[in-house]
Motif scaffolding. Structure first.
Motif, mmCIF file in Angstrom:
data_model
loop_
_atom_site.group_PDB
_atom_site.id
_atom_site.type_symbol
_atom_site.label_atom_id
_atom_site.label_comp_id
_atom_site.label_asym_id
_atom_site.label_seq_id
_atom_site.Cartn_x
_atom_site.Cartn_y
_atom_site.Cartn_z
ATOM 1 N N ALA A 253 -29.284 45.312 8.187
ATOM 2 C CA ALA A 253 -30.149 46.488 8.045
ATOM 3 C C ALA A 253 -31.557 46.069 7.617
ATOM 4 C CB ALA A 253 -29.548 47.454 7.025
ATOM 5 N N ALA A 254 -31.647 45.096 6.701
ATOM 6 C CA ALA A 254 -32.961 44.597 6.291
ATOM 7 C C ALA A 254 -33.677 43.924 7.458
ATOM 8 C CB ALA A 254 -32.805 43.625 5.121
ATOM 9 N N ALA A 255 -32.917 43.218 8.322
ATOM 10 C CA ALA A 255 -33.528 42.585 9.494
ATOM 11 C C ALA A 255 -34.071 43.631 10.460
ATOM 12 C CB ALA A 255 -32.499 41.690 10.195
ATOM 13 N N VAL A 256 -33.329 44.734 10.639
ATOM 14 C CA VAL A 256 -33.777 45.805 11.535
ATOM 15 C C VAL A 256 -35.072 46.420 11.028
ATOM 16 C CG1 VAL A 256 -33.214 48.120 12.397
ATOM 17 C CG2 VAL A 256 -31.477 46.322 12.426
ATOM 18 N N ILE A 257 -35.122 46.709 9.744
ATOM 19 C CA ILE A 257 -36.326 47.365 9.214
ATOM 20 C C ILE A 257 -37.486 46.379 9.117
ATOM 21 C CG2 ILE A 257 -36.140 47.026 6.695
ATOM 22 C CD1 ILE A 257 -36.556 50.110 6.485
ATOM 23 N N CYS A 258 -37.178 45.084 8.976
ATOM 24 C CA CYS A 258 -38.238 44.063 9.006
ATOM 25 C C CYS A 258 -38.843 43.978 10.401
ATOM 26 C CB CYS A 258 -37.681 42.720 8.579
ATOM 27 S SG CYS A 258 -38.909 41.389 8.520
ATOM 28 N N ALA A 259 -37.984 44.025 11.436
ATOM 29 C CA ALA A 259 -38.484 44.010 12.819
ATOM 30 C C ALA A 259 -39.357 45.234 13.096
ATOM 31 C CB ALA A 259 -37.313 43.949 13.789
#
Length: 402
Positions: free
Chosen positions: A92-98
């Motif tokens: 989820a953190a990777a998605v919002i970072c992208a």
């Protein structure tokens, strides 16, 4: 075989997160310059030169590598066995970072960003299991139920994400406040563990340690004068992880363990710590929404009246304004933590009251001095204008008179 106490493992995780983030931030800066992901000076900004964004890439990488290490440590690997599903939290953190990377480069519109935030929060809540489902109340336990817990937790996470985004207006402000907030989470969670309410290797404690370390490693590059901004790729990751730590810190304790202790107010207050540590960005967010809506504007419309802008208007320098906001963040954050220590409450309250008075004086004195100087200058101008005789201009001579 005796298990290793995780204190040193937490320290190792925080140091690894700080070291990797510190080393990777210059690489993120070069990537931002190459991709033209730059924060150009605008009317509401306080920086005067174009500054690279994408600091969130280094923050996320340092945070993820620290959790990868923690999963292989003898004590902290228990954090992955109970509580939220940590790999899904990282996803989820990777998605919002992208999403933040795209916004740092192309400046997405508000609705697109909100849709991406809801997607990332939904992954964390549904697949990651980060849900505000149970909490003690009086002598019983209140269950929200999955249908109610999921939207409430997503809304709570969205508020924290956008609150951190709102406060990211001065060099080093968001990263420093995050270090303070995550440290307060860590102390609170660790105190609950020592009191026997949670496992000492609980997930929120690990999340807080890794996040505090990552932001501490980023801060030297981001403090005034900043060489790089964390951008939305960083502020939204920070908000998401803080939301995960806050929610799991509130629900990781066994609710039945509080039955004998809830007669004391000190055991109610720790449940409010997740809100207390984020009081500063929440206040700024609420004031901004009320201010903009009352003027008929969108709540997402930018302006130059955030708390940090007001401190600059009072006459504080950039660095002093940031340090003052650090002070107030730490005071509010650790106030909630301090009152959870049952036997030292009066000492904590007295110390906090004294610090609050000192902080208030430090905050308003420059404004008082500036007002005094302005009034004195106005009086000098009025005295000079009243003392000077009226000017008499010589009679003009026209060419005909000559």
């Amino acid at each position: 075989m005796n298990e290793t106490h995780p204190s040193l493992e937490y320290l190792l995780v925080a140091c690894v997160a700080a070291a990797f983030t510190f080393v990777l931030t210059p690489i993120a800066r070069r990537m931002a310059i190459r991709w033209h992901a730059l924060a150009l000076p605008r009317d509401r900004d306080v920086h005067a030169v174009a500054t690279p964004r994408l600091g969130g890439l280094a923050l996320f990488a340092g945070f993820g590598l620290a959790l990868f290490l923690a999963a292989r440590l003898p004590s902290l690997n228990r954090s992955f066995a109970s509580g939220p599903d940590m790999p899904w939290v990282v996803i989820a953190a990777a998605v919002i970072c992208a999403l933040g990377v795209l916004d740092d480069r192309y400046e997405l519109d508000s609705l697109t960003k909100l849709a991406g935030q809801i997607l990332a929060c939904g992954i964390m809540v549904t697949l990651g299991g980060v849900q505000l489902a149970l909490f003690p109340l009086g002598g019983s336990t209140v269950s929200l139920g999955r249908d109610l817990a999921i939207p409430i937790t997503i809304l709570f996470a969205l508020l924290i994400i956008n609150a951190m985004n709102f406060i990211d207006g001065l060099d080093g402000l968001a990263s420093g406040v995050t270090v303070i907030a995550a440290s307060a989470f860590f102390v609170f969670s660790f105190h609950l563990a020592k009191a026997g309410f949670t496992d000492v290797s609980a997930a929120p404690t690990l999340l807080a340690a890794a996040l505090a370390g990552a932001c501490a490693g980023f801060l030297p590059h981001n403090f005034w004068p900043a060489r790089i901004f964390m951008g939305d790729s960083g502020s939204m990751v920070v908000g998401l992880v803080l939301a995960a730590a806050a929610t799991s810190a509130t629900t990781s304790a066994d609710p039945q363990a509080f039955d004998s202790a809830l007669g004391s107010l000190a055991f109610y207050l720790p449940l409010l710590i997740p809100l207390a540590v984020l009081a500063l960005p929440f206040i700024d967010l609420l004031l901004a929404v009320v201010r903009r809506v009352s003027r008929g504007r969108s709540p997402f419309a930018p302006d130059k009246q955030h708390l940090h802008h007001r401190l600059l208007e009072l006459g504080h320098s950039h660095r002093r304004a940031v340090l003052l906001l650090y002070f107030w963040s730490a005071l509010v954050a650790f106030a909630g933590v301090g009152v959870s220590f049952e036997h030292e409450q009066w000492l904590v309250v007295g110390s906090l009251a004294a610090l609050a008075v000192i902080g208030l004086l430090l905050s308003i004195v420059p404004g008082i001095r500036r007002g005094s100087r302005r009034r004195a200058a106005r009086r000098r101008v009025e005295a000079a204008s009243s003392a000077s005789p009226p000017s008499t201009s010589p009679p003009s001579t026209s060419p005909q008179s000559r």
